[in-house]
Design a protein around this motif. Structure first.
Motif, PDB file in Angstrom:
ATOM      1  N   MET A   1       0.829  -1.208   0.000  1.00 12.32           N
ATOM      2  CA  MET A   1       0.000   0.000   0.000  1.00 12.32           C
ATOM      3  C   MET A   1       0.865   1.261   0.000  1.00 12.32           C
ATOM      4  O   MET A   1       0.573   2.220  -0.701  1.00 12.32           O
ATOM      5  CB  MET A   1      -0.934   0.013   1.215  1.00 12.32           C
ATOM      6  CG  MET A   1      -2.094  -0.937   1.109  1.00 12.32           C
ATOM      7  SD  MET A   1      -3.126  -0.940   2.598  1.00 12.32           S
ATOM      8  CE  MET A   1      -3.735   0.736   2.623  1.00 12.32           C
ATOM      9  N   ARG A   2       1.940   1.245   0.784  1.00  7.80           N
ATOM     10  CA  ARG A   2       2.824   2.409   0.860  1.00  7.80           C
ATOM     11  C   ARG A   2       3.491   2.665  -0.493  1.00  7.80           C
ATOM     12  O   ARG A   2       3.583   3.798  -0.952  1.00  7.80           O
ATOM     13  CB  ARG A   2       3.878   2.191   1.939  1.00  7.80           C
ATOM     14  CG  ARG A   2       4.708   3.414   2.217  1.00  7.80           C
ATOM     15  CD  ARG A   2       5.737   3.169   3.302  1.00  7.80           C
ATOM     16  NE  ARG A   2       5.134   2.939   4.598  1.00  7.80           N
ATOM     17  CZ  ARG A   2       5.422   1.902   5.383  1.00  7.80           C
ATOM     18  NH1 ARG A   2       6.300   1.011   5.013  1.00  7.80           N
ATOM     19  NH2 ARG A   2       4.837   1.787   6.553  1.00  7.80           N
ATOM     20  N   LEU A   3       3.936   1.590  -1.143  1.00  9.05           N
ATOM     21  CA  LEU A   3       4.567   1.738  -2.458  1.00  9.05           C
ATOM     22  C   LEU A   3       3.558   2.228  -3.494  1.00  9.05           C
ATOM     23  O   LEU A   3       3.845   3.134  -4.281  1.00  9.05           O
ATOM     24  CB  LEU A   3       5.187   0.416  -2.895  1.00  9.05           C
ATOM     25  CG  LEU A   3       6.009   0.451  -4.168  1.00  9.05           C
ATOM     26  CD1 LEU A   3       7.183   1.420  -4.024  1.00  9.05           C
ATOM     27  CD2 LEU A   3       6.526  -0.943  -4.503  1.00  9.05           C
ATOM     28  N   ARG A   4       2.347   1.666  -3.466  1.00 13.04           N
ATOM     29  CA  ARG A   4       1.295   2.092  -4.398  1.00 13.04           C
ATOM     30  C   ARG A   4       0.948   3.560  -4.182  1.00 13.04           C
ATOM     31  O   ARG A   4       0.807   4.328  -5.136  1.00 13.04           O
ATOM     32  CB  ARG A   4       0.053   1.218  -4.215  1.00 13.04           C
ATOM     33  CG  ARG A   4      -1.019   1.469  -5.252  1.00 13.04           C
ATOM     34  CD  ARG A   4      -2.224   0.555  -5.098  1.00 13.04           C
ATOM     35  NE  ARG A   4      -1.850  -0.812  -4.834  1.00 13.04           N
ATOM     36  CZ  ARG A   4      -2.396  -1.563  -3.876  1.00 13.04           C
ATOM     37  NH1 ARG A   4      -3.335  -1.070  -3.095  1.00 13.04           N
ATOM     38  NH2 ARG A   4      -2.011  -2.802  -3.691  1.00 13.04           N
TER      39      ARG A   4
ATOM     40  N   GLY B   1       0.806   8.833  -6.151  1.00 12.25           N
ATOM     41  CA  GLY B   1       1.006  10.235  -5.788  1.00 12.25           C
ATOM     42  C   GLY B   1       2.074  10.889  -6.632  1.00 12.25           C
ATOM     43  O   GLY B   1       1.923  12.028  -7.091  1.00 12.25           O
ATOM     44  N   GLY B   2       3.178  10.189  -6.868  1.00 10.80           N
ATOM     45  CA  GLY B   2       4.259  10.734  -7.699  1.00 10.80           C
ATOM     46  C   GLY B   2       3.821  10.978  -9.124  1.00 10.80           C
ATOM     47  O   GLY B   2       4.150  12.019  -9.719  1.00 10.80           O
ATOM     48  N   VAL B   3       3.057  10.048  -9.686  1.00  7.52           N
ATOM     49  CA  VAL B   3       2.571  10.219 -11.058  1.00  7.52           C
ATOM     50  C   VAL B   3       1.634  11.419 -11.148  1.00  7.52           C
ATOM     51  O   VAL B   3       1.741  12.233 -12.075  1.00  7.52           O
ATOM     52  CB  VAL B   3       1.877   8.923 -11.554  1.00  7.52           C
ATOM     53  CG1 VAL B   3       1.089   9.164 -12.819  1.00  7.52           C
ATOM     54  CG2 VAL B   3       2.908   7.831 -11.772  1.00  7.52           C
TER      55      VAL B   3
ATOM     56  N   TRP C   1      -0.171  17.831 -11.482  1.00 14.71           N
ATOM     57  CA  TRP C   1      -0.029  19.003 -10.636  1.00 14.71           C
ATOM     58  C   TRP C   1       1.149  19.888 -11.061  1.00 14.71           C
ATOM     59  O   TRP C   1       1.008  21.110 -11.124  1.00 14.71           O
ATOM     60  CB  TRP C   1       0.111  18.578  -9.176  1.00 14.71           C
ATOM     61  CG  TRP C   1       0.049  19.720  -8.214  1.00 14.71           C
ATOM     62  CD1 TRP C   1      -1.073  20.317  -7.723  1.00 14.71           C
ATOM     63  CD2 TRP C   1       1.144  20.415  -7.635  1.00 14.71           C
ATOM     64  NE1 TRP C   1      -0.735  21.333  -6.870  1.00 14.71           N
ATOM     65  CE2 TRP C   1       0.629  21.412  -6.796  1.00 14.71           C
ATOM     66  CE3 TRP C   1       2.532  20.286  -7.736  1.00 14.71           C
ATOM     67  CZ2 TRP C   1       1.436  22.262  -6.059  1.00 14.71           C
ATOM     68  CZ3 TRP C   1       3.338  21.142  -7.001  1.00 14.71           C
ATOM     69  CH2 TRP C   1       2.775  22.115  -6.181  1.00 14.71           C
ATOM     70  N   GLY C   2       2.301  19.289 -11.360  1.00 12.78           N
ATOM     71  CA  GLY C   2       3.484  20.068 -11.754  1.00 12.78           C
ATOM     72  C   GLY C   2       3.257  20.907 -13.004  1.00 12.78           C
ATOM     73  O   GLY C   2       3.481  22.126 -12.991  1.00 12.78           O
ATOM     74  N   PRO C   3       2.806  20.284 -14.101  1.00 13.46           N
ATOM     75  CA  PRO C   3       2.530  21.083 -15.298  1.00 13.46           C
ATOM     76  C   PRO C   3       1.451  22.144 -15.067  1.00 13.46           C
ATOM     77  O   PRO C   3       1.537  23.249 -15.607  1.00 13.46           O
ATOM     78  CB  PRO C   3       2.059  20.047 -16.320  1.00 13.46           C
ATOM     79  CG  PRO C   3       2.701  18.779 -15.883  1.00 13.46           C
ATOM     80  CD  PRO C   3       2.729  18.849 -14.382  1.00 13.46           C
ATOM     81  N   TRP C   4       0.451  21.807 -14.266  1.00 16.41           N
ATOM     82  CA  TRP C   4      -0.601  22.779 -13.966  1.00 16.41           C
ATOM     83  C   TRP C   4      -0.023  23.952 -13.173  1.00 16.41           C
ATOM     84  O   TRP C   4      -0.375  25.106 -13.408  1.00 16.41           O
ATOM     85  CB  TRP C   4      -1.717  22.098 -13.188  1.00 16.41           C
ATOM     86  CG  TRP C   4      -3.016  22.855 -13.123  1.00 16.41           C
ATOM     87  CD1 TRP C   4      -3.268  24.120 -13.589  1.00 16.41           C
ATOM     88  CD2 TRP C   4      -4.236  22.397 -12.568  1.00 16.41           C
ATOM     89  NE1 TRP C   4      -4.578  24.472 -13.339  1.00 16.41           N
ATOM     90  CE2 TRP C   4      -5.198  23.415 -12.711  1.00 16.41           C
ATOM     91  CE3 TRP C   4      -4.616  21.212 -11.949  1.00 16.41           C
ATOM     92  CZ2 TRP C   4      -6.496  23.287 -12.257  1.00 16.41           C
ATOM     93  CZ3 TRP C   4      -5.914  21.079 -11.508  1.00 16.41           C
ATOM     94  CH2 TRP C   4      -6.843  22.110 -11.659  1.00 16.41           C
ATOM     95  N   LEU C   5       0.903  23.670 -12.250  1.00 16.81           N
ATOM     96  CA  LEU C   5       1.568  24.727 -11.496  1.00 16.81           C
ATOM     97  C   LEU C   5       2.343  25.657 -12.435  1.00 16.81           C
ATOM     98  O   LEU C   5       2.262  26.881 -12.317  1.00 16.81           O
ATOM     99  CB  LEU C   5       2.515  24.130 -10.449  1.00 16.81           C
ATOM    100  CG  LEU C   5       3.310  25.130  -9.611  1.00 16.81           C
ATOM    101  CD1 LEU C   5       2.376  25.914  -8.694  1.00 16.81           C
ATOM    102  CD2 LEU C   5       4.375  24.402  -8.798  1.00 16.81           C
ATOM    103  N   VAL C   6       3.061  25.070 -13.385  1.00 20.00           N
ATOM    104  CA  VAL C   6       3.800  25.883 -14.369  1.00 20.00           C
ATOM    105  C   VAL C   6       2.826  26.753 -15.152  1.00 20.00           C
ATOM    106  O   VAL C   6       3.081  27.946 -15.384  1.00 20.00           O
ATOM    107  CB  VAL C   6       4.633  24.982 -15.311  1.00 20.00           C
ATOM    108  CG1 VAL C   6       5.227  25.787 -16.462  1.00 20.00           C
ATOM    109  CG2 VAL C   6       5.738  24.273 -14.533  1.00 20.00           C
TER     110      VAL C   6
END
Length: 132
Positions: free
Chosen positions: A49-52, A57-59, A65-70
């Protein structure tokens, strides 16, 4: 000013993250009230569960989120402010990812160690029962 949709998505993402973190770590305290075989299976489930959680979350952060922030920065900052904010965000993101992955690997190793110790106890117990 950032868009309300971006702010709402960021809040939702944080709520989901905190909730899943709670659910994963809650298992740790429930785990030790059962027999050892159940404890091992719960620890294995906790690791998965922690790895999933980390992968999903990373994806979401990297691809959404990252591109939207930019995009948000590009819409609301002038050219003088844009690049320093992007560079600062990238550096902070990289440092945060490194720290987060380090914590993840330590927690996974701790689970591995608990699983190993419990399995050693179970093997020792089976050997004792087999001799008697």
């Amino acid at each position: 000013h950032l868009s309300p949709y971006f702010i709402a998505f960021t809040c939702l993402m944080m709520i989901v993250s905190v909730t899943t973190e709670y659910l994963v770590n809650r298992m740790k305290y429930d785990t030790f009230t059962t027999n050892l075989r159940d404890t091992v299976s719960r620890l294995v489930k906790m690791k998965k569960m922690r790895l999933r959680q980390t992968l999903i979350g990373g994806v979401v952060i990297v691809l959404v989120w990252g591109p939207w922030l930019v995009y948000e920065f590009s819409q609301h900052l002038d050219e003088r402010e844009f690049m320093p904010m992007i560079i600062g965000s990238a550096v902070g993101g990289i440092i945060g990812a490194c720290v987060g992955l380090n914590i993840l690997f330590k927690m996974q190793r701790a689970n591995d160690e608990m699983i190993r110790q419990i399995e050693e106890l179970l093997i020792g117990k089976e050997k004792m029962n087999g001799r008697g």
